[in-house]
Design a protein around this motif. Structure first.
Motif, PDB file in Angstrom:
ATOM      1  N   PHE A  30      54.806  36.116  34.396  1.00  0.00           N
ATOM      2  CA  PHE A  30      55.316  36.905  33.564  1.00  0.00           C
ATOM      3  C   PHE A  30      54.346  38.208  32.895  1.00  0.00           C
ATOM      4  CE2 PHE A  30      53.106  36.950  29.410  1.00  0.00           C
ATOM      5  CZ  PHE A  30      54.405  36.667  28.276  1.00  0.00           C
ATOM      6  N   GLU A  31      53.421  38.817  33.865  1.00  0.00           N
ATOM      7  CA  GLU A  31      52.642  39.044  33.255  1.00  0.00           C
ATOM      8  C   GLU A  31      53.908  40.059  34.382  1.00  0.00           C
ATOM      9  OE1 GLU A  31      48.235  40.016  34.152  1.00  0.00           O
ATOM     10  OE2 GLU A  31      49.257  39.126  36.903  1.00  0.00           O
ATOM     11  N   GLU A  32      54.296  40.197  35.256  1.00  0.00           N
ATOM     12  CA  GLU A  32      54.428  41.321  36.022  1.00  0.00           C
ATOM     13  C   GLU A  32      56.274  41.788  34.741  1.00  0.00           C
ATOM     14  OE1 GLU A  32      57.849  42.451  39.715  1.00  0.00           O
ATOM     15  OE2 GLU A  32      56.199  40.879  39.675  1.00  0.00           O
ATOM     16  N   ALA A  33      57.261  40.402  33.806  1.00  0.00           N
ATOM     17  CA  ALA A  33      57.822  41.146  33.287  1.00  0.00           C
ATOM     18  C   ALA A  33      57.265  41.923  32.076  1.00  0.00           C
ATOM     19  CB  ALA A  33      58.415  40.019  32.430  1.00  0.00           C
ATOM     20  N   GLN A  34      56.122  41.848  31.677  1.00  0.00           N
ATOM     21  CA  GLN A  34      55.733  42.705  30.995  1.00  0.00           C
ATOM     22  C   GLN A  34      54.939  44.058  31.229  1.00  0.00           C
ATOM     23  OE1 GLN A  34      51.961  40.298  29.498  1.00  0.00           O
ATOM     24  NE2 GLN A  34      53.248  39.946  26.636  1.00  0.00           N
ATOM     25  N   ILE A  35      54.496  44.164  32.200  1.00  0.00           N
ATOM     26  CA  ILE A  35      54.597  45.246  33.129  1.00  0.00           C
ATOM     27  C   ILE A  35      56.465  46.346  32.863  1.00  0.00           C
ATOM     28  CG2 ILE A  35      53.633  46.866  35.076  1.00  0.00           C
ATOM     29  CD1 ILE A  35      51.692  44.245  35.894  1.00  0.00           C
TER      30      ILE A  35
END
Length: 93
Positions: A30-35
């Motif tokens: 999720f965090e990588e997709a936000q970045i």
């Protein structure tokens, strides 16, 4: 885990018992997709949000350009929703 369910664009959210579970992603994905700007910055991993079928299609195109294997779960979830001509609703737990 952030759980994703297929939902038709015209289907009300309160009809959730009839939703089809199609997968989930962990915090790191999720965090990588936000970045990568695939998941909007204002969305919360532990909250609830919804994407239309059109939004799902755009996100698939974005991910295709990025070509990141670390986002494979999200890619699979989006492709399943797109194949079913559905959007997605996500629930964090």
């Amino acid at each position: 885990m952030l759980d994703f369910f297929q939902i038709h664009d015209g289907q009300p959210t309160n009809n959730s018992p009839k939703l089809k579970f199609i997968g989930g992603i962990e915090w790191e994905e999720f965090e990588e997709a936000q970045i990568a700007n695939v998941v909007e910055k204002h969305l919360d991993y532990y909250g609830k949000f919804r994407w239309s079928n059109e939004s799902v299609s755009r996100k698939i195109a974005q991910l295709k350009e990025l070509n990141r294997t670390s986002l494979s779960n999200l890619t699979d979830i989006l492709k399943q929703a797109n194949a079913a001509d559905c959007g997605l609703i996500a629930f964090g737990d």
